[in-house]
Every structure is written in C-alpha cells, then in structure tokens.
Design an enzyme around this catalytic site. Structure first.
Site, short mmCIF file in Angstrom:
data_model
loop_
_atom_site.label_atom_id
_atom_site.label_comp_id
_atom_site.label_asym_id
_atom_site.label_seq_id
_atom_site.Cartn_x
_atom_site.Cartn_y
_atom_site.Cartn_z
N LYS A 35 0.84 -1.21 0.00
CA LYS A 35 0.00 0.00 0.00
C LYS A 35 0.87 1.26 0.00
O LYS A 35 2.06 1.20 0.38
CB LYS A 35 -0.91 -0.02 1.23
CG LYS A 35 -0.15 0.02 2.54
CD LYS A 35 -1.04 -0.40 3.70
CE LYS A 35 -0.33 -0.13 5.01
NZ LYS A 35 -0.82 -0.97 6.10
N TYR A 255 15.68 30.47 7.62
CA TYR A 255 14.45 31.19 7.95
C TYR A 255 14.36 31.47 9.44
O TYR A 255 14.57 30.57 10.26
CB TYR A 255 13.22 30.39 7.51
CG TYR A 255 12.99 30.41 6.02
CD1 TYR A 255 12.72 31.61 5.35
CD2 TYR A 255 13.03 29.24 5.27
CE1 TYR A 255 12.50 31.64 3.98
CE2 TYR A 255 12.81 29.26 3.90
CZ TYR A 255 12.55 30.46 3.26
OH TYR A 255 12.33 30.47 1.92
C1 LIG Z 1 -0.10 -1.74 6.86
C2 LIG Z 1 -0.70 -2.99 7.39
C3 LIG Z 1 0.11 -4.06 7.82
C4 LIG Z 1 1.62 -3.97 7.91
O1 LIG Z 1 2.04 -3.31 9.08
P1 LIG Z 1 3.59 -3.12 9.39
O2 LIG Z 1 3.63 -2.54 10.75
O3 LIG Z 1 4.12 -2.17 8.36
O4 LIG Z 1 4.21 -4.47 9.27
C5 LIG Z 1 -0.54 -5.23 8.18
N1 LIG Z 1 -1.89 -5.32 8.15
C6 LIG Z 1 -2.68 -4.30 7.78
C7 LIG Z 1 -4.16 -4.47 7.79
C8 LIG Z 1 -2.11 -3.10 7.40
O5 LIG Z 1 -2.91 -2.09 7.03
#
Ligand SMILES: *Cc1c(COP(=O)(O)O)cnc(C)c1O
Length: 361
Positions: A35, A255
């Site tokens: 994702k 800045y």
């Molecule tokens: C993003 C996500 C993961 C992975 O989590 P990490 O902490 O990056 O390993 C697992 N399950 C779901 C439903 C997620 O949204």
C-alpha cells in the site's frame, strides 16, 4: 547523474528482508504490504522483486488495478474493500480479493451480479477500533458471506494488531486471544500478524502473515533500528552539497535566523528539503552523513535545502555526496529527531526525487 536528491532502492536488501520474514514465520504464507506505493519505495518495482510472495496487499481498489495493469498475476488483497458498485465490478474484473469490514460491504456484495465470485477476507476488530466487525458479530457476518453467491466459498478471517510496536505491551496477547474462538468456530484461515507480530509473537502467525515495514528494513519496534532485528535498509536517500559558506559568530542561519553561529564557521547547503520529503520538523542536531562522518543539521529545513554545521569537515566541497537516511544512517534515527516514524518518512518522499533501482549483492 547530476546533483540533487536521489532515492536508491536496493532490491537485494528487499529480497533478504523477505527471507527474514520466511525465517521468522516458516509455517505461514506471506501477504506483502504494498500500500501507499510500497511505503514510498515504488509499488511496481517492489512487486516485481517480491513475486515469490503468496499474495500482495494494497489499501484501495485503484492500487490493485494498477498492479494488474502492470501484469502482476499474484493474488492481490484490497485492505479497505469496496465502497460502491463500480469498485466492486472493478475488483471482480481484475480478480482482486476483498476485505469486508462493515455491513454495507456485505449488502453491496448481495445486491450485485458479478461475472465471477470474489475471494473475501472478513475483518474482525479485536481492539484496534478502526475497521472490522466486533467479535460478537463476527459469526453472523461470516455466515452472511458464506451464503452470498458473489463470494468465493473459502472466506478467511483477519484482525489487525494495534500495539505490536511495543514488545512489553500485553494488548497483543489479548487480541490474539480474542480472535482465537472466531478462528476455531469458523475453521477459516486466519491472519493476525503485522511486522511486530511476525518478529515477536509466534502465536500470531497463523496461516497468513502480513509484513510491511520490515520488508523495507525498518524495525517495527519503538526504540530499535532494523539492524537490531536482522533487517537491511532498502531505501537510501542521498543528495549533494551545493554550497559551502563561511559565516561569523552571531550570524543567524536560515528562515527566522533561529540557529545562531557560536563562532566563525563553515556552513554547508544540501539540495534537499521538505519539498522532497525531508521532514520540516527535523530539529537542529539531526544527523546527516557526509564523507562517512555524521554532521548535525542546523537551522530550519527549507523547501529545497537544508544547512549543515561543517566545523568538523571544513574541507567539504560542492558536489560532495550526502546521505539523509538509509545505509549508514537509519531512517528510524531521523524519524526520532523529527517526532515521527520511518513509515511516514518513506511515504513522504515526493515525485521530484529521482528513484534509482540497484542491487547490493
Ligand atoms: C499496513 C498494514 C500491515 C503492515 O504493518 P507493518 O507494521 O508495516 O508491518 C498489516 N496489516 C494491515 C491491515 C495493514 O494495514
């Protein structure tokens, strides 16, 4: 290659982190989390390298369609599921698996006529309180899915851990206990573990594990770095010095002139800023790697530039390469100095940064 920000993506490191997942959860299938553009690393190139995964997951239907358009044939899971008829038709057309986390999504599945049934994952809330059916309603939702003609016969069950970043927090054990009866009663394949679960809670492994951040080389645990957990950084963010100037005692830098030179000193300017995804909240003292040595950031982060205290490297010159995070400087360290987590740093790298694919070995 000209000067300026570049993100080097090490596909060997990605493969080795995948090996680390297999080693930690040897009896589980692996759903890799792609994702948000593979946590900012580039979804399609990461997907190509991780084709040995048992499935791939993204948040939204649009991301799944992108994977299919690129020719990825691996099972793809949509973590947020579908929200309207159009998305559902798209999902069916592209053979995407759907997480179902609320009644409206079951209604949608019951109302539509699909060309072929879709594979579904029932999401159960065991304490995260974000998405999912409460445990008390899980069986009813599971049965509704089993009876729906648009849903493929085998429905799996998943839940998400809310506190797995803390090894000493007993919330994770309670979540594992809460989902257990649902898995027993349904006899379904189960999935609980994110990276934290994979590395620290063997009872969370079940049939499927869902690694995200560990694939990209960061530790999922607060206060640790990837190397502590046998992980290798995948993204190394670099840029170059574009100016070295000399200022006098009492001169303000950047800045607001918030950082004041304590003596006459050289100041380096690096071509990277918040417009590239370097965090504006990074405080003076945040380390930067120059010629193999750590130096402190000084002054405020600008859109295109940051400034460095060059007193320990007065001979540094324009063009010298600077590492902002990655090999030699953990992203977790920078995240700490910017009051955030490495996940956000990775996701925040903007399209202005040039991405370079490489293999370290
Ligand atoms: C993003 C996500 C993961 C992975 O989590 P990490 O902490 O990056 O390993 C697992 N399950 C779901 C439903 C997620 O949204």
């Amino acid at each position: 290659m000209g000067l300026g920000p570049k993100a080097f993506i090490d596909h060997s490191a990605l493969e080795q982190n995948m090996q680390r997942v297999r080693q930690a959860a040897p009896n589980s299938r692996v759903m890799v989390m792609l994702k948000a553009n593979a946590y900012g690393h580039g979804m399609l190139t990461v997907a190509n390298t991780l084709q040995s995964a048992d499935s791939m997951a993204v948040a939204r239907v649009s991301e799944g369609v992108q994977l299919r358009a690129a020719g990825i044939t691996c099972p793809v899971v949509i973590l947020e599921g579908c929200f309207d008829q159009d998305e559902l038709l798209q999902a069916a057309k592209h053979n995407l698996e759907l997480v179902v986390h609320e009644q409206g999504q079951i209604d949608l599945l019951q109302q539509q006529t699909l060309i072929s049934p879709v594979v579904c994952w029932l999401k159960v809330d065991t304490g995260m309180h974000r998405l999912g059916f409460p445990v008390s309603r899980a069986m009813a939702a599971y049965n509704a899915l089993r009876e729906c003609k648009n849903v493929a016969p085998e429905v799996s069950v998943m839940t998400h851990l809310s506190n797995a970043d803390d090894i000493n927090d007993d919330t994770t054990d309670r979540q594992i206990e809460l989902i257990r009866p649902v898995l027993e009663q349904t006899g379904a394949q189960g999935s609980i573990a994110n990276s934290g679960g994979i590395l620290n809670w063997a009872e969370s492994h079940r049939e499927w594990v869902r690694p995200g951040i560990m694939l990209y080389g960061s530790s999922p645990f607060t206060g640790r770095i990837g190397a502590d957990d046998g992980l290798l950084p995948v993204m190394t963010l670099k840029s170059n010095l574009i100016a070295v100037n000399h200022y006098s005692k009492g001169d303000g830098v950047g800045y607001g002139g918030t950082w004041v030179c304590p003596e006459d000193m050289p100041v380096g300017v690096v071509a990277i800023g918040y417009g590239d995804g370097y965090p504006r909240h990074a405080t003076p003292g945040t380390p930067v790697l120059l010629n193999g040595q750590l130096l402190p950031l000084i002054g405020r982060v600008s859109m295109d530039m940051i400034t460095l205290d060059l007193r320990t490297q007065p001979h540094a010159t324009t063009g010298d390469e600077v590492t902002l995070w990655g090999k030699g400087l953990p992203a977790e360290t920078i995240a700490q100095h910017a009051s955030t987590i490495s996940y956000e740093l990775f996701c925040g790298v903007t399209s202005r940064v040039e991405f370079i694919q490489e293999r370290s070995g």
